[in-house]
Design an enzyme around this catalytic site. Structure first.
Site, PDB file in Angstrom:
ATOM      1  N   ARG A 119      -0.696  -8.711  13.226  1.00  0.00           N
ATOM      2  CA  ARG A 119      -1.267  -7.755  12.258  1.00  0.00           C
ATOM      3  C   ARG A 119      -2.091  -8.493  11.209  1.00  0.00           C
ATOM      4  O   ARG A 119      -3.162  -8.029  10.808  1.00  0.00           O
ATOM      5  CB  ARG A 119      -0.145  -6.944  11.588  1.00  0.00           C
ATOM      6  CG  ARG A 119       0.353  -5.812  12.473  1.00  0.00           C
ATOM      7  CD  ARG A 119       1.779  -5.431  12.187  1.00  0.00           C
ATOM      8  NE  ARG A 119       1.993  -4.845  10.882  1.00  0.00           N
ATOM      9  CZ  ARG A 119       3.194  -4.776  10.293  1.00  0.00           C
ATOM     10  NH1 ARG A 119       4.259  -5.291  10.880  1.00  0.00           N
ATOM     11  NH2 ARG A 119       3.320  -4.210   9.131  1.00  0.00           N
TER      12      ARG A 119
ATOM     13  N   ARG B 264      12.014  -5.896   5.213  1.00  0.00           N
ATOM     14  CA  ARG B 264      11.773  -4.476   4.896  1.00  0.00           C
ATOM     15  C   ARG B 264      12.758  -3.621   5.702  1.00  0.00           C
ATOM     16  O   ARG B 264      13.027  -3.886   6.869  1.00  0.00           O
ATOM     17  CB  ARG B 264      10.342  -4.079   5.269  1.00  0.00           C
ATOM     18  CG  ARG B 264      10.148  -2.564   5.164  1.00  0.00           C
ATOM     19  CD  ARG B 264       8.702  -2.129   5.163  1.00  0.00           C
ATOM     20  NE  ARG B 264       7.965  -2.554   6.332  1.00  0.00           N
ATOM     21  CZ  ARG B 264       6.660  -2.378   6.467  1.00  0.00           C
ATOM     22  NH1 ARG B 264       5.957  -1.803   5.506  1.00  0.00           N
ATOM     23  NH2 ARG B 264       6.046  -2.797   7.544  1.00  0.00           N
TER      24      ARG B 264
ATOM     25  N   ARG C 252      11.311  -1.466  11.119  1.00  0.00           N
ATOM     26  CA  ARG C 252      10.192  -0.919  11.887  1.00  0.00           C
ATOM     27  C   ARG C 252       9.964  -1.770  13.140  1.00  0.00           C
ATOM     28  O   ARG C 252      10.125  -2.986  13.096  1.00  0.00           O
ATOM     29  CB  ARG C 252       8.927  -0.933  11.011  1.00  0.00           C
ATOM     30  CG  ARG C 252       8.467   0.460  10.642  1.00  0.00           C
ATOM     31  CD  ARG C 252       7.410   0.443   9.588  1.00  0.00           C
ATOM     32  NE  ARG C 252       6.167  -0.229   9.994  1.00  0.00           N
ATOM     33  CZ  ARG C 252       5.071  -0.238   9.240  1.00  0.00           C
ATOM     34  NH1 ARG C 252       5.054   0.379   8.074  1.00  0.00           N
ATOM     35  NH2 ARG C 252       3.994  -0.879   9.640  1.00  0.00           N
TER      36      ARG C 252
ATOM     37  N   ARG D 194      -9.772   0.998   8.248  1.00  0.00           N
ATOM     38  CA  ARG D 194      -9.351  -0.358   8.588  1.00  0.00           C
ATOM     39  C   ARG D 194     -10.428  -1.116   9.346  1.00  0.00           C
ATOM     40  O   ARG D 194     -10.221  -2.276   9.692  1.00  0.00           O
ATOM     41  CB  ARG D 194      -8.133  -0.267   9.492  1.00  0.00           C
ATOM     42  CG  ARG D 194      -6.835  -0.538   8.794  1.00  0.00           C
ATOM     43  CD  ARG D 194      -5.776  -0.310   9.841  1.00  0.00           C
ATOM     44  NE  ARG D 194      -4.598  -1.038   9.592  1.00  0.00           N
ATOM     45  CZ  ARG D 194      -3.507  -0.495   9.041  1.00  0.00           C
ATOM     46  NH1 ARG D 194      -3.511   0.736   8.626  1.00  0.00           N
ATOM     47  NH2 ARG D 194      -2.441  -1.210   8.904  1.00  0.00           N
TER      48      ARG D 194
ATOM     49  N   LYS E  46       0.843  -1.209   0.000  1.00  0.00           N
ATOM     50  CA  LYS E  46       0.000   0.000   0.000  1.00  0.00           C
ATOM     51  C   LYS E  46       0.875   1.255   0.000  1.00  0.00           C
ATOM     52  O   LYS E  46       0.657   2.179  -0.774  1.00  0.00           O
ATOM     53  CB  LYS E  46      -0.918   0.049   1.240  1.00  0.00           C
ATOM     54  CG  LYS E  46      -1.857  -1.113   1.391  1.00  0.00           C
ATOM     55  CD  LYS E  46      -2.721  -0.974   2.640  1.00  0.00           C
ATOM     56  CE  LYS E  46      -1.972  -0.994   3.961  1.00  0.00           C
ATOM     57  NZ  LYS E  46      -1.272  -2.264   4.256  1.00  0.00           N
TER      58      LYS E  46
HETATM   59  P1  AP5 Z   1       4.934  -1.629   1.860  1.00  0.00           P
HETATM   60  O1  AP5 Z   1       4.652  -0.792   0.671  1.00  0.00           O
HETATM   61  O2  AP5 Z   1       5.687  -1.043   2.980  1.00  0.00           O
HETATM   62  O3  AP5 Z   1       3.580  -2.354   2.339  1.00  0.00           O
HETATM   63  P2  AP5 Z   1       2.342  -1.811   3.173  1.00  0.00           P
HETATM   64  O4  AP5 Z   1       1.127  -2.452   2.622  1.00  0.00           O
HETATM   65  O5  AP5 Z   1       2.389  -0.335   3.263  1.00  0.00           O
HETATM   66  O6  AP5 Z   1       2.678  -2.488   4.568  1.00  0.00           O
HETATM   67  P3  AP5 Z   1       2.603  -1.895   6.041  1.00  0.00           P
HETATM   68  O7  AP5 Z   1       3.381  -2.837   6.914  1.00  0.00           O
HETATM   69  O8  AP5 Z   1       2.989  -0.456   6.060  1.00  0.00           O
HETATM   70  O9  AP5 Z   1       1.103  -2.037   6.336  1.00  0.00           O
HETATM   71  P4  AP5 Z   1       0.420  -1.970   7.678  1.00  0.00           P
HETATM   72  O10 AP5 Z   1      -0.963  -1.832   7.253  1.00  0.00           O
HETATM   73  O11 AP5 Z   1       0.693  -3.110   8.588  1.00  0.00           O
HETATM   74  O12 AP5 Z   1       1.135  -0.715   8.411  1.00  0.00           O
HETATM   75  P5  AP5 Z   1       0.701   0.792   8.648  1.00  0.00           P
HETATM   76  O13 AP5 Z   1       1.929   1.598   8.697  1.00  0.00           O
HETATM   77  O14 AP5 Z   1      -0.386   1.181   7.752  1.00  0.00           O
HETATM   78  O15 AP5 Z   1       5.718  -2.935   1.330  1.00  0.00           O
HETATM   79  C1  AP5 Z   1       6.173  -3.929   2.259  1.00  0.00           C
HETATM   80  C2  AP5 Z   1       7.568  -4.414   1.833  1.00  0.00           C
HETATM   81  O16 AP5 Z   1       7.458  -5.109   0.582  1.00  0.00           O
HETATM   82  C3  AP5 Z   1       8.579  -3.282   1.591  1.00  0.00           C
HETATM   83  O17 AP5 Z   1       9.835  -3.724   1.992  1.00  0.00           O
HETATM   84  C4  AP5 Z   1       8.518  -3.041   0.059  1.00  0.00           C
HETATM   85  O18 AP5 Z   1       9.742  -2.567  -0.448  1.00  0.00           O
HETATM   86  C5  AP5 Z   1       8.220  -4.461  -0.451  1.00  0.00           C
HETATM   87  N1  AP5 Z   1       7.370  -4.491  -1.647  1.00  0.00           N
HETATM   88  C6  AP5 Z   1       6.336  -3.664  -1.969  1.00  0.00           C
HETATM   89  N2  AP5 Z   1       5.779  -4.029  -3.150  1.00  0.00           N
HETATM   90  C7  AP5 Z   1       6.481  -5.143  -3.555  1.00  0.00           C
HETATM   91  C8  AP5 Z   1       6.361  -5.990  -4.709  1.00  0.00           C
HETATM   92  N3  AP5 Z   1       5.430  -5.792  -5.651  1.00  0.00           N
HETATM   93  N4  AP5 Z   1       7.230  -7.031  -4.814  1.00  0.00           N
HETATM   94  C9  AP5 Z   1       8.181  -7.240  -3.843  1.00  0.00           C
HETATM   95  N5  AP5 Z   1       8.340  -6.460  -2.745  1.00  0.00           N
HETATM   96  C10 AP5 Z   1       7.480  -5.426  -2.602  1.00  0.00           C
HETATM   97  O19 AP5 Z   1       0.098   0.710  10.127  1.00  0.00           O
HETATM   98  C11 AP5 Z   1       0.930   0.382  11.209  1.00  0.00           C
HETATM   99  C12 AP5 Z   1       0.118   0.332  12.490  1.00  0.00           C
HETATM  100  O20 AP5 Z   1      -0.449   1.625  12.749  1.00  0.00           O
HETATM  101  C13 AP5 Z   1      -1.074  -0.620  12.486  1.00  0.00           C
HETATM  102  O21 AP5 Z   1      -0.700  -1.952  12.786  1.00  0.00           O
HETATM  103  C14 AP5 Z   1      -1.940   0.009  13.577  1.00  0.00           C
HETATM  104  O22 AP5 Z   1      -1.436  -0.286  14.851  1.00  0.00           O
HETATM  105  C15 AP5 Z   1      -1.744   1.502  13.344  1.00  0.00           C
HETATM  106  N6  AP5 Z   1      -2.737   2.049  12.392  1.00  0.00           N
HETATM  107  C16 AP5 Z   1      -2.493   2.633  11.180  1.00  0.00           C
HETATM  108  N7  AP5 Z   1      -3.631   2.972  10.586  1.00  0.00           N
HETATM  109  C17 AP5 Z   1      -4.632   2.612  11.416  1.00  0.00           C
HETATM  110  C18 AP5 Z   1      -6.039   2.672  11.346  1.00  0.00           C
HETATM  111  N8  AP5 Z   1      -6.673   3.201  10.272  1.00  0.00           N
HETATM  112  N9  AP5 Z   1      -6.754   2.198  12.382  1.00  0.00           N
HETATM  113  C19 AP5 Z   1      -6.154   1.685  13.491  1.00  0.00           C
HETATM  114  N10 AP5 Z   1      -4.819   1.584  13.622  1.00  0.00           N
HETATM  115  C20 AP5 Z   1      -4.057   2.037  12.587  1.00  0.00           C
HETATM  116 MG    MG Z   2       2.673   1.082   4.804  1.00  0.00          MG
END
Ligand code: AP5
Ligand code: MG
Length: 211
Positions: free
Chosen positions: A169, A126, A158, A87, A14
């Protein structure tokens, strides 16, 4: 106006895709995870990191008011790309209320689909930089080990990319967030993308839908 939501499990890409799309269509990239991480050291950030490090969701009330404030910012007047919000169903219902009060609506919801085993491989290797750049040691490595290509900063892992937190997660994603696929399908807004290809292939496919 272009209001787009990127849905998908942790590690589906994402953040990677939202950043590329934001540059391409010149709309702000709003990542609720990034906003919460940037708040580290404040009361809100420290409270949120207790949930985040365990891989749990931060309470809806906090996220809803955070997104309401962010979307009221003038830079969102002609649209935005939401990454990591909504979410939960209550967050999605609140988003509809927030957007309609601003006389806006969701144009497109893109669901990036990736099998679990691949998500775990991606997240365990990552590496991120303070400047916002994200790498993956196998598929998207930095040119120089441990150093950001863009700013020369030191790369780090991270806090929530530990195996235990990633498993949690994924479990919470299935229970709380996956129901949003049907929620947006029923509203005729959902487009599913196979997130198993290369970063470039997927960004081309997303752009084709947005155009
Ligand atoms: P990346 O692009 O970083 O993936 P992502 O989907 O953004 O993964 P996240 O871990 O950021 O998602 P998340 O939802 O758990 O975390 P968030 O920060 O939103 O890609 C992942 C890896 O793969 C990278 O190394 C990248 O280089 C690689 N990659 C990408 N595309 C690729 C491809 N096509 N092929 C190969 N490799 C690839 O949230 C974190 C925390 O915040 C949550 O757990 C929660 O506690 C809190 N939070 C955030 N938003 C909310 C909400 N709305 N409600 C409640 N809590 C929330
Ligand atoms: Mg992300």
């Amino acid at each position: 106006m272009t209001n787009i939501i990127l849905l998908g499990p942790p590690g589906s890409g994402k953040g990677t895709q939202a950043k590329l799309l934001a540059e391409r269509i010149k709309r702000p990239h709003i990542s609720t995870g990034d906003i919460l991480r940037a708040a580290k050291g404040t009361e809100l950030g420290d409270h949120a990191s207790e949930y985040m490090n365990r891989g749990e969701l931060v309470p809806d009330s906090i996220l809803i008011s955070m997104v309401e404030d962010r979307l009221a910012n003038p830079d969102c007047a002609s649209g935005s790309i939401l990454d990591g919000y909504p979410r939960t169903i209550p967050q999605a219902d609140a988003l509809n209320r927030i957007l309609s009060s601003l006389d806006r609506r969701i144009d497109l919801v893109i669901n990036i689909d990736v099998p679990d085993d691949r998500l775990i491989t991606r997240l365990s290797a990552r590496r991120v930089c303070e400047c916002g750049a994200t790498y993956q040691l196998t598929f998207n490595p930095p040119k120089k080990e441990g150093i950001c290509d863009l700013c020369g900063g030191a790369l780090y892992q991270r806090d929530d990319d530990t195996e235990e937190s990633v498993q949690n997660r994924l479990r919470i994603y299935k229970r709380e967030t996956q129901p949003l696929i049907e929620y947006y399908e029923n509203q005729g807004l959902l487009t599913a993308i196979d997130g198993g290809g290369s970063i470039k292939e997927i960004s081309g496919e997303i752009y084709a839908h947005v155009k």
